[in-house]
Motif scaffolding. Structure first.
Motif, short mmCIF file in Angstrom:
data_model
loop_
_atom_site.label_atom_id
_atom_site.label_comp_id
_atom_site.label_asym_id
_atom_site.label_seq_id
_atom_site.Cartn_x
_atom_site.Cartn_y
_atom_site.Cartn_z
N VAL A 1 1.18 -4.34 6.78
CA VAL A 1 1.96 -3.77 7.88
C VAL A 1 1.43 -4.29 9.23
N ILE A 2 0.12 -4.32 9.41
CA ILE A 2 -0.48 -4.80 10.66
C ILE A 2 -0.12 -6.27 10.89
N LEU B 1 -4.98 1.36 -7.14
CA LEU B 1 -4.71 2.22 -5.99
C LEU B 1 -5.61 1.84 -4.81
N TYR B 2 -6.84 1.52 -5.09
CA TYR B 2 -7.78 1.12 -4.04
C TYR B 2 -7.32 -0.18 -3.37
N VAL B 3 -6.90 -1.13 -4.18
CA VAL B 3 -6.42 -2.40 -3.65
C VAL B 3 -5.15 -2.18 -2.81
N LEU B 4 -4.24 -1.37 -3.30
CA LEU B 4 -3.02 -1.08 -2.56
C LEU B 4 -3.32 -0.34 -1.26
N LYS B 5 -4.30 0.55 -1.31
CA LYS B 5 -4.68 1.32 -0.13
C LYS B 5 -5.21 0.40 0.98
N ILE B 6 -5.83 -0.68 0.61
CA ILE B 6 -6.35 -1.63 1.60
C ILE B 6 -5.29 -2.65 2.01
#
Length: 185
Positions: free
Chosen positions: A22-23, A11-16
């Protein structure tokens, strides 16, 4: 216990990574959009620069027609005429210089002697390599055939790579012009 640690890590990796993805995607789309809108204008500006350089070498009231490059090289060859009478040829070629690609336009008389050189674009070092775009080019005028640095043409002190790139461009242009027009002078 290792399963419990891996879920928060994922989840942490996906959150980053998702916001970064997207950017990067939005930035790439914006750059592509700007390129799509400005490409034709940049091409038109380059054509105007080329025509101006050819006029600077051959003078006013000239007609410029594309010549097929039969030698298979990357140069673009133009036949230059005035009032229907041939006054020479112009060859545009690109070579690698010290700071990046250099785009050079070489003008030849009907006898294939160089009558002028115009540097269309370069990324050479200011104050050193960019001197190829000044008075330095004048030593090429009147020369024919393959030229050698140090024998036919003097190098710019402290800027041998730029000098070598310019002479390489001129020699490439001369070889491709000679191969293309052959005995049709």
């Amino acid at each position: 216990m290792s399963e419990r640690k891996s879920i928060p890590t994922i989840l942490y990796v996906l959150k980053i990574t998702l916001p970064l993805l997207v950017i990067c995607s939005v930035t790439a789309a914006a750059v592509s959009l700007v390129y799509a809108f400005t490409y034709k204008k940049a091409e038109q500006n380059m054509n105007v620069l080329e025509q101006s350089a050819i006029s600077g070498i051959f003078g006013k009231n000239i007609e410029c027609t594309g010549e097929s490059n039969l030698s298979g090289g990357n140069s673009v060859i133009y036949r230059i005429s005035r009032s229907g009478e041939s006054v020479g040829y112009s060859v545009k070629t690109t070579v690698a210089g010290f700071g990046g690609d250099m785009e050079i336009l070489v003008g030849y008389g009907n006898d294939l002697a160089i009558i002028g050189i115009s540097v269309l674009s370069h990324s050479e070092t200011p104050g050193l390599g960019d001197r190829i775009d000044g008075e330095y080019k004048n030593q090429y005028i009147g020369k024919k055939g393959e030229l050698a640095l140090g024998t036919d043409i003097d190098a710019i002190v402290g800027s041998t790579i730029s000098s070598s790139a310019l002479i390489s461009a001129v020699n490439t242009a001369t070889a491709e012009l000679t191969a293309t027009i052959g005995g049709t002078k």
